[in-house]
Design an enzyme around this catalytic site. Structure first.
Site, PDB file in Angstrom:
ATOM      1  N   LYS A 158       0.850  -1.204   0.000  1.00 38.89           N
ATOM      2  CA  LYS A 158       0.000   0.000   0.000  1.00 38.89           C
ATOM      3  C   LYS A 158       0.882   1.249   0.000  1.00 38.89           C
ATOM      4  CE  LYS A 158      -3.927   1.930   2.649  1.00 38.89           C
ATOM      5  NZ  LYS A 158      -4.728   1.774   3.877  1.00 38.89           N
ATOM      6  N   SER A 207      -9.724   2.123   3.048  1.00 39.21           N
ATOM      7  CA  SER A 207      -8.888   2.872   2.150  1.00 39.21           C
ATOM      8  C   SER A 207      -7.966   1.999   1.301  1.00 39.21           C
ATOM      9  CB  SER A 207      -8.029   3.857   2.943  1.00 39.21           C
ATOM     10  OG  SER A 207      -7.145   3.165   3.819  1.00 39.21           O
ATOM     11  N   SER A 211      -9.620  -0.439   7.184  1.00 35.83           N
ATOM     12  CA  SER A 211      -9.142  -0.361   5.802  1.00 35.83           C
ATOM     13  C   SER A 211      -8.435  -1.594   5.262  1.00 35.83           C
ATOM     14  CB  SER A 211      -8.216   0.838   5.635  1.00 35.83           C
ATOM     15  OG  SER A 211      -8.966   2.009   5.669  1.00 35.83           O
TER      16      SER A 211
HETATM   17  N1  GLN Z   1     -12.882   4.133   6.408  1.00 33.74           N
HETATM   18  C1  GLN Z   1     -12.273   4.587   7.628  1.00 33.74           C
HETATM   19  C2  GLN Z   1     -11.937   6.035   7.518  1.00 33.74           C
HETATM   20  O1  GLN Z   1     -12.290   6.614   6.552  1.00 33.74           O
HETATM   21  C3  GLN Z   1     -11.084   3.735   7.928  1.00 33.74           C
HETATM   22  C4  GLN Z   1      -9.832   4.201   7.310  1.00 33.74           C
HETATM   23  C5  GLN Z   1      -8.657   3.311   7.583  1.00 33.74           C
HETATM   24  O2  GLN Z   1      -8.762   2.263   8.216  1.00 33.74           O
HETATM   25  N2  GLN Z   1      -7.511   3.774   7.135  1.00 33.74           N
HETATM   26  O3  GLN Z   1     -11.348   6.618   8.361  1.00 33.74           O
END
Ligand code: GLN
Length: 503
Positions: A79, A154, A178
């Site tokens: 990532k 994400s 994410s």
């Molecule tokens: N979807 C969550 C957010 O927008 C989680 C993001 C993540 O785990 N990086 O913060």
């Protein structure tokens, strides 16, 4: 015979037996990327030359009898939020366009030491803020099951790369879900380790008290093997836990017998119900029945504070993020926009941030700065921290009664690209079931849980365990995976249709 669909564990066996070379395996995945990534857009950067060079080195090591471990030579995608020496690292943001870190994140360093060729960097929501990868400044990733749908976020790039067979393994990061939520909506396995179990050194921070890197794979054993490589104490991360971890690979192998005799499983009352897609719930309930048949004792467990988790998270995360992102000031690295005339340093910062950050990032910076401002600090950030404590108490009480907690990973299957982009609240609600684990630091896994009746898209099954008991998520996850194979037949991903005819 192996192809780009072969799992990492099988590739490890084939490499060990001399049936394939790392160069062949790596080339095959680069070919697959060339074939499909213009449609999937899982990668922001592909390093074909570097990956093949690392593969050749791996082959040479193996020929000398000096393989550094089972996954030596098995390629991986990373990532784009982890620093990679010599490879661009953008965090999905324009503000870091063109930045090439002079150092490796500890996770990346450990991959290199273990001999895994790095295929490239995967797409993500900007600074890991989002649940759909649509907030990437470089355009969205598409779900291999249906290219008009989101791959989760994400870390949608890592999940889509693995789901579309562009990479056998990937690294994701999970701050509020994410790794797990993209796993659920792409039919892949994702693990969020115990907070402090995997070093955060070189992981560009979204929210330091929540972030954790972990494996993204196609089966539980592969995830466990990868976790064994990236996990463990690191002096460069002050929150890294110093202890001997058990072998997760062994836990996964034990679990694969599919026996859950005596395992106490708690279904979290607050992690399903109204608003949950019926097809997601149907598969979840079927899996629970399979667990009962395999000897598990299932009870319902209420964790009343979990209903406030989302609200607490969306104060704590923006608060931490707003202070983390202050370093992007156009002075040290990244984008610099110089307005006409004789601009002050502040004018340059303002213009650079305006051009470099996307809407979601700006939204959270404003929210976080507000929540931390004097006069509001106690009312917002302070209250959220109290809720965090209550959530941990709920986990503690629940784990007095049961060994693991389970829920569907996400309330729905993959939604359409664009569907929730203008509705931040709707987007945030995707993480209802994943956020409590981050607030409390406990480990969790999402495993593919069959297809929803309504739309034939993947659903996910989440298993949570007490802090430090990561081996338990592998044991139970591998058991359920084995029960699925018995009950539902071969691997779920073979039924992914997005990349076949017509697409
Ligand atoms: N979807 C969550 C957010 O927008 C989680 C993001 C993540 O785990 N990086 O913060």
């Amino acid at each position: 015979m192996s192809d780009s669909r072969t799992t990492a564990a099988s590739l490890a066996d084939q490499l060990a037996a001399g049936e394939v070379t790392s160069v062949e395996v790596t080339q095959r995945h680069l070919d697959r990327i060339a074939e499909v990534d213009d449609r999937v857009h899982a990668f922001l950067h592909v390093d074909a030359e570097g990956a093949l060079l690392q593969a050749a080195e791996s082959d040479a090591r193996r020929a000398r009898g000096e393989a550094r471990g089972p996954l030596d030579g098995v390629p991986i995608a990373v990532k784009d939020v982890l620093a990679t020496r010599g490879l661009p690292t953008t965090c999905g943001s324009k503000i870091l366009e063109g930045w090439v870190p002079p150092y490796d994140a500890t996770v990346v360093e450990r991959l290199r030491v273990a001999g895994l060729p790095i295929l490239g960097k995967t797409n993500m929501d900007e600074f890991a803020m989002g649940s759909s990868t649509e907030h990437s400044a470089y355009g969205p990733t598409h779900n291999p099951w249906d290219l008009d749908r989101i791959p989760g976020g994400s870390g949608g790039g890592s999940a889509a790369a693995v789901a579309s067979y562009e990479a056998p393994l990937a690294i994701g990061t999970d701050t509020g879900g994410s790794i797990r939520q993209p796993g659920a909506v792409t039919g892949t396995v994702g693990v969020k380790p115990t907070y402090g179990g995997v070093s955060r050194y070189g992981l560009v921070a979204l929210a330091n008290s929540l972030d954790q890197a972990g494996p993204v794979t196609r089966n539980v054993l592969d995830a466990a093997m990868l976790h064994d490589i990236i996990g463990g104490h690191d002096l460069r991360d002050s929150t890294s836990i110093k202890r001997e971890w058990p072998s997760f690979t062994e836990a996964a192998r034990e679990g694969a017998a599919g026996d859950l005799t005596g395992v106490k499983v708690g279904i979290v009352t607050e992690m399903s119900g109204d608003g949950w897609q019926p097809g997601v719930m149907n598969r979840f309930n079927e899996s629970v029945e399979l667990m009962v048949k395999a000897g598990a004792e299932v009870v319902e467990v209420s964790c009343p504070s979990f209903v406030h988790a989302l609200a607490a998270y969306y104060l704590i995360l923006p608060a931490e993020a707003s202070s983390n992102l202050a370093k992007f000031d156009a002075m040290r690295f990244g984008l610099r926009v110089t307005p006409d005339g004789s601009p002050s340093a502040e004018d340059v910062m303002r213009a650079s941030r305006d051009a470099g950050f996307g809407d979601e990032v700006k939204r959270r910076i404003i929210l976080g700065t507000y929540a931390l401002s004097s006069g509001y600090y106690d009312a917002y950030y302070g209250q959220a921290q109290k809720i965090r404590t209550l959530i941990t108490r709920d986990f503690d009480a629940a784990f007095e009664r049961v060994d693991v907690l389970v829920s569907p990973t996400a309330p729905t299957t993959a939604f359409k690209l664009g569907e929730k982009l203008d509705d931040p609240m709707a987007m945030y609600l995707n993480d209802l079931a994943t956020i409590p684990a981050n607030l409390s630091g406990v480990p969790g896994i999402s495993i593919p849980n069959g297809l929803a009746d309504e739309d034939s898209l993947p659903t996910g099954f989440q298993v949570l365990a007490p802090a430090l008991a990561d081996d338990r998520v592998y044991r139970v996850g591998a058991a359920l995976e084995a029960l699925h194979v018995q009950e539902w037949g071969g691997p779920l991903l073979d039924r992914a249709t997005g990349l076949t005819e017509g697409n």
